[in-house]
Design an enzyme around this catalytic site. Structure first.
Site, PDB file in Angstrom:
ATOM      1  N   SER A 123     -88.084  31.454 -15.061  1.00  0.00           N
ATOM      2  CA  SER A 123     -87.844  30.331 -14.143  1.00  0.00           C
ATOM      3  C   SER A 123     -89.138  29.663 -13.728  1.00  0.00           C
ATOM      4  O   SER A 123     -89.115  28.556 -13.189  1.00  0.00           O
ATOM      5  CB  SER A 123     -87.181  30.837 -12.862  1.00  0.00           C
ATOM      6  N   HIS A 144     -85.979  27.460 -20.993  1.00  0.00           N
ATOM      7  CA  HIS A 144     -85.400  27.687 -19.669  1.00  0.00           C
ATOM      8  C   HIS A 144     -83.991  27.126 -19.622  1.00  0.00           C
ATOM      9  O   HIS A 144     -83.790  25.915 -19.640  1.00  0.00           O
ATOM     10  CB  HIS A 144     -86.310  27.024 -18.613  1.00  0.00           C
ATOM     11  N   GLU A 156     -84.831  23.318 -20.624  1.00  0.00           N
ATOM     12  CA  GLU A 156     -86.187  22.841 -20.334  1.00  0.00           C
ATOM     13  C   GLU A 156     -87.112  23.663 -21.249  1.00  0.00           C
ATOM     14  O   GLU A 156     -87.123  24.894 -21.165  1.00  0.00           O
ATOM     15  CB  GLU A 156     -86.465  23.130 -18.857  1.00  0.00           C
ATOM     16  N   ASN A 194     -87.387  23.491 -11.353  1.00  0.00           N
ATOM     17  CA  ASN A 194     -87.550  24.380 -10.194  1.00  0.00           C
ATOM     18  C   ASN A 194     -88.652  23.903  -9.247  1.00  0.00           C
ATOM     19  O   ASN A 194     -88.626  24.204  -8.058  1.00  0.00           O
ATOM     20  CB  ASN A 194     -87.809  25.819 -10.650  1.00  0.00           C
TER      21      ASN A 194
HETATM   22  N1  3HC Z   1     -69.349  30.534 -17.484  1.00  0.00           N
HETATM   23  C1  3HC Z   1     -68.584  29.727 -18.240  1.00  0.00           C
HETATM   24  N2  3HC Z   1     -67.822  28.738 -17.722  1.00  0.00           N
HETATM   25  C2  3HC Z   1     -67.819  28.583 -16.392  1.00  0.00           C
HETATM   26  C3  3HC Z   1     -68.570  29.398 -15.531  1.00  0.00           C
HETATM   27  C4  3HC Z   1     -69.359  30.418 -16.126  1.00  0.00           C
HETATM   28  N3  3HC Z   1     -70.119  31.230 -15.411  1.00  0.00           N
HETATM   29  N4  3HC Z   1     -68.359  28.988 -14.257  1.00  0.00           N
HETATM   30  C5  3HC Z   1     -67.491  27.959 -14.321  1.00  0.00           C
HETATM   31  N5  3HC Z   1     -67.190  27.712 -15.605  1.00  0.00           N
HETATM   32  C6  3HC Z   1     -66.304  26.632 -16.094  1.00  0.00           C
HETATM   33  C7  3HC Z   1     -64.860  26.793 -15.646  1.00  0.00           C
HETATM   34  O1  3HC Z   1     -64.120  27.549 -16.576  1.00  0.00           O
HETATM   35  C8  3HC Z   1     -64.379  25.346 -15.603  1.00  0.00           C
HETATM   36  O2  3HC Z   1     -64.040  24.890 -16.885  1.00  0.00           O
HETATM   37  P1  3HC Z   1     -62.852  23.782 -17.067  1.00  0.00           P
HETATM   38  O3  3HC Z   1     -63.212  22.608 -16.188  1.00  0.00           O
HETATM   39  O4  3HC Z   1     -62.886  23.448 -18.524  1.00  0.00           O
HETATM   40  O5  3HC Z   1     -61.613  24.484 -16.622  1.00  0.00           O
HETATM   41  C9  3HC Z   1     -65.636  24.572 -15.187  1.00  0.00           C
HETATM   42  O6  3HC Z   1     -66.752  25.410 -15.494  1.00  0.00           O
HETATM   43  C10 3HC Z   1     -65.633  24.249 -13.717  1.00  0.00           C
HETATM   44  O7  3HC Z   1     -65.521  25.472 -13.007  1.00  0.00           O
HETATM   45  P2  3HC Z   1     -64.734  25.642 -11.621  1.00  0.00           P
HETATM   46  O8  3HC Z   1     -63.610  24.652 -11.553  1.00  0.00           O
HETATM   47  O9  3HC Z   1     -64.412  27.085 -11.444  1.00  0.00           O
HETATM   48  O10 3HC Z   1     -65.800  25.372 -10.514  1.00  0.00           O
HETATM   49  P3  3HC Z   1     -66.649  24.103 -10.232  1.00  0.00           P
HETATM   50  O11 3HC Z   1     -66.011  22.833 -10.647  1.00  0.00           O
HETATM   51  O12 3HC Z   1     -67.071  24.268  -8.830  1.00  0.00           O
HETATM   52  O13 3HC Z   1     -67.939  24.296 -11.166  1.00  0.00           O
HETATM   53  C11 3HC Z   1     -70.147  25.061 -11.439  1.00  0.00           C
HETATM   54  C12 3HC Z   1     -68.699  25.456 -11.117  1.00  0.00           C
HETATM   55  C13 3HC Z   1     -70.207  24.528 -12.882  1.00  0.00           C
HETATM   56  C14 3HC Z   1     -70.968  26.321 -11.334  1.00  0.00           C
HETATM   57  C15 3HC Z   1     -70.588  23.928 -10.439  1.00  0.00           C
HETATM   58  O14 3HC Z   1     -70.349  24.348  -9.116  1.00  0.00           O
HETATM   59  C16 3HC Z   1     -72.048  23.570 -10.569  1.00  0.00           C
HETATM   60  O15 3HC Z   1     -72.445  22.819 -11.450  1.00  0.00           O
HETATM   61  N6  3HC Z   1     -72.892  24.101  -9.669  1.00  0.00           N
HETATM   62  C17 3HC Z   1     -74.335  23.876  -9.694  1.00  0.00           C
HETATM   63  C18 3HC Z   1     -74.937  24.777 -10.739  1.00  0.00           C
HETATM   64  C19 3HC Z   1     -76.423  24.592 -10.832  1.00  0.00           C
HETATM   65  O16 3HC Z   1     -77.060  23.768 -10.188  1.00  0.00           O
HETATM   66  N7  3HC Z   1     -77.011  25.415 -11.713  1.00  0.00           N
HETATM   67  C20 3HC Z   1     -78.450  25.416 -11.921  1.00  0.00           C
HETATM   68  C21 3HC Z   1     -79.097  26.379 -10.991  1.00  0.00           C
HETATM   69  S1  3HC Z   1     -80.848  26.397 -11.193  1.00  0.00           S
HETATM   70  C22 3HC Z   1     -81.100  27.451 -12.468  1.00  0.00           C
HETATM   71  O17 3HC Z   1     -80.199  28.032 -13.043  1.00  0.00           O
HETATM   72  C23 3HC Z   1     -82.520  27.634 -12.870  1.00  0.00           C
HETATM   73  C24 3HC Z   1     -83.054  28.972 -12.449  1.00  0.00           C
HETATM   74  O18 3HC Z   1     -84.322  29.121 -13.044  1.00  0.00           O
HETATM   75  C25 3HC Z   1     -83.183  29.145 -10.957  1.00  0.00           C
END
Ligand code: 3HC
Length: 287
Positions: A123, A144, A156, A194
């Site tokens: 990260s 990343h 990334e 990040n």
């Molecule tokens: N794996 C696979 N598919 C997943 C999943 C997972 N872990 N979580 C959710 N999904 C899928 C669901 O099956 C659903 O698919 P569909 O629309 O085809 O049915 C779709 O994603 C949407 O899921 P939900 O309806 O359950 O929930 P949300 O609409 O709230 O979406 C989320 C969940 C995609 C996690 C959304 O809340 C989101 O985008 N959140 C922000 C995530 C983010 O910012 N991530 C980056 C973090 S920073 C990082 O990772 C970097 C590190 O270095 C810190």
């Protein structure tokens, strides 16, 4: 060295959320994937969650039934670094600790074939320093992914000081083969996403800590006021408070500016209470 289309065997190290997601993507893209973890329970949990995720895609018609089952069959669980000797590309997604990652890179350098590319899903840790632990720094690169990797559309790529143009080109096209959009960052603390995201999350902790608003109002504010899918405090839980803290410390140490200094509330939750969930009870104790 393998070009993107020649990357046939991929080693993934770490069967946590990130490693599982990366394994799913590489298997669905047609690669043989060796998923390495010392913990057999983590491996079986990962395979169960990848299989369920691929079958969900097949049920929704986004993947054929045959492609789904073939992808699952391409995943092999392994328990030692030696098992990765034939991999064309190894992607590590282990704990965010520079010393632990460097030791792993030294091992990988010894056992993988000379042409193999070694990538880190770090990260925020310097790719140049990870590369310098090996005798092949030109073949070390940052890849990343974002959580959850199967859903998030971005990779990334971080070029270390010694990463070659050929390795960058191969990893860029491989990332596109996984269906992702690529951005490229120079090797500075926190890279691009990040560097910008974590100060926002830290500021949300400061807002909670100094009593500006409730956790719910901070998260609702950012969700509805700026169209973020999750509020910053919920996102911090999702990423892991330990990871948030470690990235902020890399930013603080590496960029030498107090604006990156982690909020004491984040430190309390992550280290003192050793908790990863901002439950109302914990907030009541610390706010
Ligand atoms: N794996 C696979 N598919 C997943 C999943 C997972 N872990 N979580 C959710 N999904 C899928 C669901 O099956 C659903 O698919 P569909 O629309 O085809 O049915 C779709 O994603 C949407 O899921 P939900 O309806 O359950 O929930 P949300 O609409 O709230 O979406 C989320 C969940 C995609 C996690 C959304 O809340 C989101 O985008 N959140 C922000 C995530 C983010 O910012 N991530 C980056 C973090 S920073 C990082 O990772 C970097 C590190 O270095 C810190």
């Amino acid at each position: 060295m393998a070009t993107a289309s020649e990357i046939a065997a991929v080693g993934v190290i770490g069967a946590g959320q990130m490693g599982s997601g990366i394994t799913q993507l590489a298997a669905a893209a047609g690669c043989a994937v060796l998923l390495l973890d010392a913990d057999p329970t983590a491996l079986s949990r990962a395979v169960a969650s990848i299989s369920a995720s691929l079958r969900r895609l097949a049920a929704k018609g986004q993947l054929s039934q045959a492609a789904c089952e073939d992808s699952i069959k391409r995943i092999r669980c392994v328990s030692t670094v030696q098992d990765l000797r034939d991999a064309d590309l190894v992607i590590e997604a282990i704990v965010e600790n520079e010393d632990v990652k460097k030791k792993l890179f030294v091992e990988l350098d010894k056992i993988t074939k000379p042409s193999a590319i070694l990538a880190s899903n770090t990260s925020s840790i310097s790719i140049t320093r990870l590369g310098s632990a090996t005798k092949r720094p030109s073949q070390v690169i940052g890849m990343h992914f974002f959580n959850p990797p199967p859903i998030m559309k971005l990779i990334e790529i971080i070029r270390g000081a010694d990463t070659s143009d050929e390795v960058f080109a191969a990893v860029k096209s491989f990332s596109e083969r996984l269906g992702k959009t690529v951005i490229c960052s120079q090797d500075y603390p926190g890279f691009i996403v990040n560097r910008i995201l974590l100060p926002m999350i830290n500021e949300a902790f400061w807002a909670l800590y100094t009593g500006v608003a409730t956790k719910e109002d901070i998260d609702t504010g950012m969700k509805l006021g700026t169209n973020h899918p999750m509020g910053p405090l919920q996102l911090a839980d999702f990423i892991g408070l330990d990871v948030c803290l470690s990235v902020l410390r890399v930013l603080h140490n590496g960029l030498g500016d107090n604006k990156y200094s982690p909020c004491p509330l984040l430190v309390q939750y992550s280290e003192v209470r050793n908790t990863w969930l901002l439950t109302p009870e914990i907030i009541a104790v610390y706010s």
